[in-house]
Enzyme design. Structure first.
Site, PDB file in Angstrom:
ATOM      1  N   CYS A   1      42.607  46.510  44.859  1.00 25.47           N
ATOM      2  CA  CYS A   1      42.227  47.544  45.634  1.00 25.47           C
ATOM      3  C   CYS A   1      40.697  47.674  45.719  1.00 25.47           C
ATOM      4  CB  CYS A   1      42.673  48.922  45.672  1.00 25.47           C
ATOM      5  SG  CYS A   1      44.500  49.243  45.908  1.00 25.47           S
TER       6      CYS A   1
ATOM      7  N   ARG B   1      39.781  41.959  46.474  1.00 27.12           N
ATOM      8  CA  ARG B   1      40.519  42.639  45.578  1.00 27.12           C
ATOM      9  C   ARG B   1      41.810  43.202  45.928  1.00 27.12           C
ATOM     10  NH1 ARG B   1      36.632  44.829  42.081  1.00 27.12           N
ATOM     11  NH2 ARG B   1      38.076  46.607  41.458  1.00 27.12           N
TER      12      ARG B   1
ATOM     13  N   TRP C   1      45.668  46.767  47.804  1.00 25.64           N
ATOM     14  CA  TRP C   1      46.994  45.875  46.907  1.00 25.64           C
ATOM     15  C   TRP C   1      47.872  46.775  46.474  1.00 25.64           C
ATOM     16  CZ3 TRP C   1      49.058  45.294  42.365  1.00 25.64           C
ATOM     17  CH2 TRP C   1      49.701  44.005  42.095  1.00 25.64           C
TER      18      TRP C   1
ATOM     19  N   ASN D   1      41.621  53.654  43.888  1.00 32.27           N
ATOM     20  CA  ASN D   1      41.754  52.359  43.322  1.00 32.27           C
ATOM     21  C   ASN D   1      42.401  52.623  41.842  1.00 32.27           C
ATOM     22  OD1 ASN D   1      42.039  49.922  42.100  1.00 32.27           O
ATOM     23  ND2 ASN D   1      39.967  49.641  41.661  1.00 32.27           N
ATOM     24  N   GLY D   2      43.617  52.048  41.474  1.00 36.12           N
ATOM     25  CA  GLY D   2      44.142  52.263  40.366  1.00 36.12           C
ATOM     26  C   GLY D   2      45.762  52.920  40.471  1.00 36.12           C
TER      27      GLY D   2
ATOM     28  N   GLU E   1      46.813  25.050  33.487  1.00 32.23           N
ATOM     29  CA  GLU E   1      45.952  25.550  34.339  1.00 32.23           C
ATOM     30  C   GLU E   1      46.056  25.195  35.592  1.00 32.23           C
ATOM     31  OE1 GLU E   1      44.157  28.277  34.758  1.00 32.23           O
ATOM     32  OE2 GLU E   1      42.644  27.655  36.082  1.00 32.23           O
TER      33      GLU E   1
ATOM     34  N   LYS F   1      47.060  26.860  39.219  1.00 33.71           N
ATOM     35  CA  LYS F   1      46.368  26.600  40.443  1.00 33.71           C
ATOM     36  C   LYS F   1      47.240  26.366  41.534  1.00 33.71           C
ATOM     37  CE  LYS F   1      43.305  28.600  39.319  1.00 33.71           C
ATOM     38  NZ  LYS F   1      42.838  28.951  38.296  1.00 33.71           N
TER      39      LYS F   1
ATOM     40  N   GLU G   1      49.383  29.360  42.516  1.00 37.73           N
ATOM     41  CA  GLU G   1      48.815  30.726  43.185  1.00 37.73           C
ATOM     42  C   GLU G   1      48.419  30.383  44.573  1.00 37.73           C
ATOM     43  OE1 GLU G   1      45.770  32.606  41.069  1.00 37.73           O
ATOM     44  OE2 GLU G   1      44.937  30.529  40.578  1.00 37.73           O
TER      45      GLU G   1
ATOM     46  N   HIS H   1      62.600  18.698  25.359  1.00 44.97           N
ATOM     47  CA  HIS H   1      63.557  19.789  25.035  1.00 44.97           C
ATOM     48  C   HIS H   1      64.023  20.634  26.119  1.00 44.97           C
ATOM     49  CE1 HIS H   1      62.552  18.858  20.963  1.00 44.97           C
ATOM     50  NE2 HIS H   1      61.453  18.744  21.196  1.00 44.97           N
TER      51      HIS H   1
ATOM     52  N   LYS I   1      42.024  39.937  42.899  1.00 54.65           N
ATOM     53  CA  LYS I   1      41.026  39.081  42.222  1.00 54.65           C
ATOM     54  C   LYS I   1      41.098  39.844  40.783  1.00 54.65           C
ATOM     55  CE  LYS I   1      37.807  36.134  41.164  1.00 54.65           C
ATOM     56  NZ  LYS I   1      38.169  34.641  40.664  1.00 54.65           N
TER      57      LYS I   1
HETATM   58  O1  M6R Z   1      39.188  38.823  35.200  1.00 57.23           O
HETATM   59  P1  M6R Z   1      40.206  38.178  34.395  1.00 57.23           P
HETATM   60  O2  M6R Z   1      39.670  36.989  33.747  1.00 57.23           O
HETATM   61  O3  M6R Z   1      40.649  39.119  33.352  1.00 57.23           O
HETATM   62  O4  M6R Z   1      41.383  37.889  35.191  1.00 57.23           O
HETATM   63  C1  M6R Z   1      42.687  37.143  34.440  1.00 57.23           C
HETATM   64  C2  M6R Z   1      43.704  36.789  35.431  1.00 57.23           C
HETATM   65  O5  M6R Z   1      44.014  37.811  36.320  1.00 57.23           O
HETATM   66  C3  M6R Z   1      43.135  35.654  36.281  1.00 57.23           C
HETATM   67  O6  M6R Z   1      42.583  34.596  35.657  1.00 57.23           O
HETATM   68  C4  M6R Z   1      44.277  35.411  37.461  1.00 57.23           C
HETATM   69  O7  M6R Z   1      45.130  34.801  36.781  1.00 57.23           O
HETATM   70  C5  M6R Z   1      43.592  34.248  38.495  1.00 57.23           C
HETATM   71  N1  M6R Z   1      44.253  34.610  39.657  1.00 57.23           N
HETATM   72  C6  M6R Z   1      43.739  32.900  38.058  1.00 57.23           C
HETATM   73  O8  M6R Z   1      43.177  31.856  38.989  1.00 57.23           O
END
Ligand code: M6R
Length: 609
Positions: free
Chosen positions: A2, A27, A74, A100-101, A482, A486, A489, A505, A604
């Site tokens: 949010c 956000r 969000w 927000n929260g 990673e 990527k 997501e 395994h 984000k």
């Molecule tokens: O702001 P932060 O680095 O603490 O965020 C952590 C994760 O929320 C963030 O890395 C998330 O996994 C991203 N969407 C990855 O691309």
């Protein structure tokens, strides 16, 4: 999670709020709205969906007003719908709130307020806030907000306006960030600094349990208990151009291409090739404290967790101390055994991730030594931690982390070398050699980025696949994780990241011609083992794409496709192998028409649990 925005001043309020919401959209983006105070009325507009829908709605039925607040959502409580969209209001529409929260005790508050005669129309936790303020309102909005927030449990940043106490926006914070932008006879309220940059770079960050009353002629601050607070104005270094796309189709692509510069900026002034020294004077932890640590615990979420895994290899190899890497969401609930000789390192791009912050607070409670690696100065994480090392990546707008991952690895490499020096476990010659290698990284990345088109062509060959396996060993294992993250997501394609040795395994059962494998295969100490994985996949009709060194003549004979990267010291290969993985995911997502910068269901900054 949010975004909240507010404006009071002489500009057109609706335009400023809309502009701010667009910059906060990363956000959260399932619904949006704004409320404008006009004379003694509050006018609300809310829509389900993205800010463009709100913009269209405002075009077809425009509103005007003196000041107001806006929100991009969000969803946590209640599905995305117009009714659940913010701003929310009290019984008579006289008090309006954006939030927000999460209000953790909203069920009991709602029950109490309903018994007092309040009627609720939404499924949200937020709706209790305007009703609670209404319950306490006796003509002074600030006082009513102050009474209300003292009854609220959980995490919140709220901005409230009232038609019965006009000419002010009252902002309160407990947890999620809230920043006030100071203009000339105008003031802005925002969840982060991005929306403010086109208007002002002078800001004041609200701290936990503080309230701001923002009027056209100034801002005053108090604590939740009513004590006045004097606050310093900070000048932010980021500029508005940093949050433009700069000709790229998406922020994510722009941010991928910024990585050589980001790494240069993060290294700048922190290493000397002549002496082999690393300078981290700004860290705020004394050399002696670093000297006495015998272990490090890295705690983070998502991509930051993956950079932490890379950091483990850097620190263990260079500084020779053991490192554990932990998910913050798990660590915060563990009966962890406090280790006074350990340094607890928290990594976060935003510095506002709820789980990472909660883990930091749990560690601080035990009086242990903490260090934050963060991209946001003045974030909750940097404020709470004893030591701080900033990553100089600039604002990252794409929801998928890319350049901040590289910046985090850069800081971790510096920290590993620095610790090695302080502990006297690395000779000057070796230190110089490592620094030399690190300084070559940005140029090598430029070479990879210049060949991005080849990765794009490769990605187009894989558009029809629904499952991918990513394999890597040793330093390439976090890159496999990673790379898979990527792809998942941003393109919504299923991908599994695995350490190569674990394939036999279980995951090997998945392999057939419909499940391509991406193998991260730099020529390092485990290369032969990775090659064995390749043969195992090929024997089961799997297609293999390898990320491999330019000089590697062997790999092409065994795999179907190769993405070439310049040769580099084996320890630092993650700097180079990560980038083709980002590009591959990007091009698949873009070709599938996915919303690359704002993937579904994500936000984000994850400021809720
Ligand atoms: O702001 P932060 O680095 O603490 O965020 C952590 C994760 O929320 C963030 O890395 C998330 O996994 C991203 N969407 C990855 O691309």
């Amino acid at each position: 999670m949010c975004g909240i925005i507010g404006y009071i001043g002489n500009k057109d309020t609706v335009s400023v709020l809309l502009d701010g919401l667009k910059k906060l959209e990363y956000r959260g983006y399932d619904s949006a709205g704004m409320a404008i105070v006009r004379g003694d009325r509050i006018i609300r507009k809310r829509v389900k969906g993205k800010i463009t829908f709100l913009e269209k709605e405002l075009k077809s039925s425009p509103i005007k007003g003196d000041y107001g607040v806006g929100h991009t959502r969000w969803a946590t409580h209640g599905r995305p719908s117009e009714e659940n969209a913010h701003p929310h209001q009290d019984c008579h529409g006289d008090i309006v709130v954006v939030h927000n929260g999460i209000i953790e005790n909203y069920v009991s508050l709602k029950e109490k307020l309903a018994n007092q005669g309040h009627t609720f129309k939404t499924e949200t936790d937020t709706e209790v806030i305007p009703h609670l303020i209404e319950q306490h309102f006796k003509g002074n909005l600030e006082e009513a907000v102050r009474q209300a927030v003292r009854e609220m449990e959980g995490a919140f940043a709220v901005a409230a306006v009232s038609a019965k106490d006009r000419g002010k926006i009252v902002v309160a914070r407990q947890g999620p960030p809230a920043v006030i932008g100071i203009g000339r006879d105008e003031y802005f309220i925002s969840s982060d600094i991005n929306p403010l940059l086109s208007y002002t770079r002078d800001v004041v960050f609200l701290q936990d349990r503080e309230i701001a009353v923002v009027r056209p002629d100034g801002v005053t601050f108090k604590t939740f208990s009513g004590r006045s607070v004097k606050k310093e104005i900070e000048h932010v270094a980021w500029n508005p151009v940093m949050i433009e796309k700069g000709g790229y189709k998406h922020f994510m692509l722009k941010e991928i291409f910024e990585q050589p510069q980001v790494i240069r900026d993060t290294f700048k002034g922190r290493m000397s090739l002549d002496t082999g020294s690393i300078y981290l004077d700004e860290m705020g932890i004394a050399e002696n404290d670093i000297k006495r640590i015998s272990r490090a615990v890295i705690i983070a979420c998502g991509t930051s967790f993956h950079s932490g895994l890379v950091g483990k290899y850097f620190i263990e190899t260079l500084a020779r101390i053991p490192v554990d890497v932990e998910y913050a969401s798990e660590y915060r609930y563990r009966d962890f055994i406090p280790d006074e000789k350990a340094l607890y390192i928290f990594i976060s791009q935003s510095g506002e991730t709820a789980d990472t912050l909660a883990a930091l607070k749990a560690v601080k409670k035990k009086d242990l030594l903490t260090l934050a690696l963060c991209n946001a100065d003045s974030s909750s994480l940097t404020r709470e931690s004893k030591g701080v090392l900033l990553t100089h990546a600039g604002p990252e707008i794409g929801v998928a982390a890319t350049k901040t991952f590289s910046a985090q690895m850069s800081v971790l490499a510096l920290f590993a070398l620095y610790t090695a020096q302080i502990k006297g476990v690395l000779s000057r010659e070796k230190s110089i050699a490592y620094i030399k290698e690190l300084q070559r990284v940005p140029h090598k990345l430029e070479i990879i980025l210049n060949a991005a088109e080849a990765v794009e062509l490769l990605a187009l060959d894989f558009l029809s696949y629904s499952h991918f396996l990513y394999l890597g060993r040793w330093v390439s294992y976090p890159i496999a994780l990673e790379g898979a993250l990527k792809l998942k997501e941003i393109s919504y394609v299923h991908a599994e990241g695995y350490p190569g040795g674990e394939m036999k395994h279980g995951p090997i059962a998945l392999i057939d011609e419909k499940m391509p494998t991406m193998v991260i295969a730099p020529k390092d100490r485990v290369f032969d083992k990775v090659l064995s994985n390749v043969f195992e996949v090929k024997a089961r009709l799997g297609t293999v794409t390898a990320v491999a060194f330019r000089s590697d003549k062997e790999i092409a004979k065994s795999v179907d496709k190769v993405i070439r990267i310049p040769d580099i010291h084996e320890l630092f290969s993650p700097f180079l192998t990560a980038v083709p993985m980002q590009l591959f995911a990007y091009y698949i997502a873009a070709a599938r028409g996915a919303d690359v910068d704002q993937p579904r269901n994500l936000a984000k900054s994850v400021t809720v649990e």
